[in-house]
Write a protein that holds these residues in place. Structure first.
Motif, mmCIF file in Angstrom:
data_model
loop_
_atom_site.group_PDB
_atom_site.id
_atom_site.type_symbol
_atom_site.label_atom_id
_atom_site.label_comp_id
_atom_site.label_asym_id
_atom_site.label_seq_id
_atom_site.Cartn_x
_atom_site.Cartn_y
_atom_site.Cartn_z
ATOM 1 N N GLU A 243 0.900 -1.051 -0.040
ATOM 2 C CA GLU A 243 -0.019 -0.005 -0.076
ATOM 3 C C GLU A 243 0.824 1.321 -0.001
ATOM 4 O OE1 GLU A 243 -2.641 2.067 3.341
ATOM 5 O OE2 GLU A 243 -2.866 0.306 3.112
ATOM 6 N N THR A 244 1.922 1.365 0.785
ATOM 7 C CA THR A 244 2.547 2.556 1.114
ATOM 8 C C THR A 244 3.548 2.697 -0.166
ATOM 9 O OG1 THR A 244 4.401 1.361 2.132
ATOM 10 C CG2 THR A 244 2.691 2.760 3.538
ATOM 11 N N MET A 245 4.089 1.553 -0.917
ATOM 12 C CA MET A 245 4.751 1.653 -2.219
ATOM 13 C C MET A 245 4.092 2.251 -3.289
ATOM 14 S SD MET A 245 8.065 0.960 -1.594
ATOM 15 C CE MET A 245 8.819 0.658 -3.341
ATOM 16 N N ASN A 246 2.671 1.496 -3.415
ATOM 17 C CA ASN A 246 1.948 1.890 -4.387
ATOM 18 C C ASN A 246 1.587 3.512 -4.134
ATOM 19 O OD1 ASN A 246 2.110 -0.482 -5.693
ATOM 20 N ND2 ASN A 246 0.325 -1.081 -5.049
ATOM 21 N N ALA A 247 1.085 4.088 -3.050
ATOM 22 C CA ALA A 247 0.977 5.439 -2.716
ATOM 23 C C ALA A 247 2.198 6.394 -2.869
ATOM 24 C CB ALA A 247 0.433 5.692 -1.357
ATOM 25 N N GLY A 248 3.644 5.922 -3.184
ATOM 26 C CA GLY A 248 4.648 6.595 -3.153
ATOM 27 C C GLY A 248 5.066 7.081 -1.845
ATOM 28 N N ASP A 249 4.528 6.419 -0.595
ATOM 29 C CA ASP A 249 4.919 7.032 0.650
ATOM 30 C C ASP A 249 6.056 6.404 1.459
ATOM 31 O OD1 ASP A 249 4.712 7.369 3.507
ATOM 32 O OD2 ASP A 249 2.883 6.561 3.861
ATOM 33 N N PRO B 273 5.757 3.396 -8.687
ATOM 34 C CA PRO B 273 5.462 1.856 -9.010
ATOM 35 C C PRO B 273 3.832 1.276 -8.710
ATOM 36 C CG PRO B 273 6.392 2.078 -7.019
ATOM 37 C CD PRO B 273 6.483 3.636 -7.599
ATOM 38 N N HIS B 274 3.699 0.507 -9.223
ATOM 39 C CA HIS B 274 2.250 -0.429 -8.922
ATOM 40 C C HIS B 274 3.100 -1.609 -8.480
ATOM 41 C CE1 HIS B 274 -1.522 -1.831 -7.987
ATOM 42 N NE2 HIS B 274 -1.017 -2.827 -8.858
ATOM 43 N N LEU B 275 2.891 -2.191 -7.379
ATOM 44 C CA LEU B 275 3.585 -3.288 -6.866
ATOM 45 C C LEU B 275 2.300 -4.218 -6.458
ATOM 46 C CD1 LEU B 275 6.152 -4.762 -5.659
ATOM 47 C CD2 LEU B 275 5.572 -3.881 -3.545
ATOM 48 N N SER B 276 2.544 -5.550 -6.783
ATOM 49 C CA SER B 276 1.420 -6.552 -6.295
ATOM 50 C C SER B 276 2.197 -7.815 -5.726
ATOM 51 C CB SER B 276 0.735 -7.020 -7.243
ATOM 52 O OG SER B 276 1.228 -7.598 -8.359
ATOM 53 N N ILE B 277 1.866 -8.406 -4.806
ATOM 54 C CA ILE B 277 2.538 -9.553 -4.196
ATOM 55 C C ILE B 277 1.579 -10.780 -4.033
ATOM 56 C CG2 ILE B 277 4.626 -8.215 -3.175
ATOM 57 C CD1 ILE B 277 3.005 -8.788 -0.606
ATOM 58 N N LEU C 45 6.068 -5.580 -10.413
ATOM 59 C CA LEU C 45 6.345 -4.207 -10.323
ATOM 60 C C LEU C 45 6.127 -3.656 -11.767
ATOM 61 C CD1 LEU C 45 8.228 -1.787 -8.127
ATOM 62 C CD2 LEU C 45 8.486 -1.523 -10.734
ATOM 63 N N THR C 46 5.179 -2.646 -11.915
ATOM 64 C CA THR C 46 5.173 -1.871 -13.250
ATOM 65 C C THR C 46 5.519 -0.333 -12.784
ATOM 66 O OG1 THR C 46 2.917 -1.523 -13.041
ATOM 67 C CG2 THR C 46 3.726 -3.475 -14.297
ATOM 68 N N GLY C 47 5.856 0.232 -13.824
ATOM 69 C CA GLY C 47 6.030 1.809 -13.257
ATOM 70 C C GLY C 47 6.702 2.516 -14.687
ATOM 71 N N THR C 48 7.306 3.756 -14.385
ATOM 72 C CA THR C 48 7.774 4.121 -15.719
ATOM 73 C C THR C 48 9.260 4.844 -15.427
ATOM 74 O OG1 THR C 48 5.303 5.026 -15.987
ATOM 75 C CG2 THR C 48 7.172 6.660 -16.990
ATOM 76 N N GLY C 49 10.078 4.581 -16.240
ATOM 77 C CA GLY C 49 11.720 4.897 -16.162
ATOM 78 C C GLY C 49 11.662 6.574 -16.232
ATOM 79 N N PRO C 50 12.764 7.085 -15.777
ATOM 80 C CA PRO C 50 12.854 8.474 -15.848
ATOM 81 C C PRO C 50 12.735 9.072 -17.231
ATOM 82 C CG PRO C 50 14.799 7.255 -14.757
ATOM 83 C CD PRO C 50 13.909 6.412 -15.245
ATOM 84 N N ASP C 51 13.173 8.177 -18.404
ATOM 85 C CA ASP C 51 12.955 8.616 -19.715
ATOM 86 C C ASP C 51 11.491 8.702 -20.279
ATOM 87 O OD1 ASP C 51 13.035 5.871 -19.781
ATOM 88 O OD2 ASP C 51 14.429 5.953 -21.430
ATOM 89 N N GLY C 52 10.657 7.950 -19.430
ATOM 90 C CA GLY C 52 9.122 7.766 -19.708
ATOM 91 C C GLY C 52 8.859 6.272 -20.191
ATOM 92 N N VAL D 53 8.400 0.374 -17.473
ATOM 93 C CA VAL D 53 9.212 -0.582 -16.447
ATOM 94 C C VAL D 53 8.270 -1.589 -15.899
ATOM 95 C CG1 VAL D 53 10.738 -0.745 -14.514
ATOM 96 C CG2 VAL D 53 10.784 1.299 -15.969
ATOM 97 N N GLU D 54 8.792 -2.821 -16.328
ATOM 98 C CA GLU D 54 8.313 -4.016 -15.776
ATOM 99 C C GLU D 54 9.282 -5.057 -15.109
ATOM 100 O OE1 GLU D 54 5.756 -6.437 -18.295
ATOM 101 O OE2 GLU D 54 4.720 -4.529 -18.973
ATOM 102 N N MET D 55 8.979 -5.461 -13.788
ATOM 103 C CA MET D 55 9.921 -6.164 -13.175
ATOM 104 C C MET D 55 9.355 -7.183 -12.531
ATOM 105 S SD MET D 55 12.211 -3.108 -11.387
ATOM 106 C CE MET D 55 13.361 -4.116 -10.629
ATOM 107 N N SER D 56 9.746 -8.393 -12.121
ATOM 108 C CA SER D 56 9.084 -9.591 -11.420
ATOM 109 C C SER D 56 10.418 -10.365 -10.790
ATOM 110 C CB SER D 56 7.995 -10.317 -12.034
ATOM 111 O OG SER D 56 8.474 -10.821 -13.079
ATOM 112 N N ALA D 57 9.967 -11.074 -9.924
ATOM 113 C CA ALA D 57 11.003 -12.248 -9.192
ATOM 114 C C ALA D 57 10.087 -13.131 -8.343
ATOM 115 C CB ALA D 57 12.064 -11.621 -9.003
ATOM 116 N N VAL D 58 10.744 -13.815 -7.550
ATOM 117 C CA VAL D 58 10.254 -14.551 -6.384
ATOM 118 C C VAL D 58 11.224 -14.102 -5.380
ATOM 119 C CG1 VAL D 58 10.070 -16.786 -5.187
ATOM 120 C CG2 VAL D 58 9.267 -16.725 -7.747
#
Length: 144
Positions: free
Chosen positions: A28-34, A75-79, A99-106, A109-114
């Motif tokens: 919740e806090t990561m998705n809120a940018g907190d 980011p939008h993070l889900s677990i 995690l999906t998001g937007t890099g500094p250049d627009g 970004v998509e990342m995932s792992a265990v």
């Protein structure tokens, strides 16, 4: 809940009362940018493996810098928890994160792992993350 006329403590940000609630609060806090809310989920002596082949962040100052980099992605993070092993006041959790998001250049970004996390219950009954290896699957040679 925080009322206007009271000073809010870290515990007002969300629940640290179970590992599941702590994970929910972190997402919740990561998705809120907190950043402060996200940091409240961690032990002050935490170790956070920042990426494959990189040295881990140790302690709150290094963790703050590492999480701030993730937050720059908006980011939008889900677990999804995969497995849990409990031993009294210590819990090991394996989870899949995306995690999906937007890099500094627009660029998208998509990342995932265990991930593998170690949680510890404090004397006051609240939980904190003490070790987090979000790229565990990469470290052991598995595809995410």
């Amino acid at each position: 809940m925080c009322w206007e006329w009271t000073i809010c403590s870290v515990s007002d940000m969300g629940s640290h009362n179970s590992v599941t609630e702590l994970n929910d609060l972190f997402v919740e806090t990561m998705n809120a940018g907190d950043l402060e809310g996200a940091l409240s989920c961690w032990d002050e002596n935490t170790v956070f493996q920042t990426g494959p082949g990189t040295p881990p962040a140790r302690g709150m100052d290094q963790l703050r810098a590492a999480l701030a980099e993730f937050l720059e992605l908006k980011p939008h993070l889900s677990i999804k928890e995969l497995h849990r092993v409990e031993a009294d006041d210590i819990v090991l959790v394996a989870l899949r994160w995306e995690l999906t998001g937007t890099g500094p250049d627009g660029t998208p970004v998509e990342m995932s792992a265990v991930d593998s996390n170690v949680f510890r219950r404090r004397a006051d009954g609240t939980w904190r993350i003490v070790i987090d290896n979000p790229f565990h699957s990469a470290h052991i040679g598995l595809d995410s």
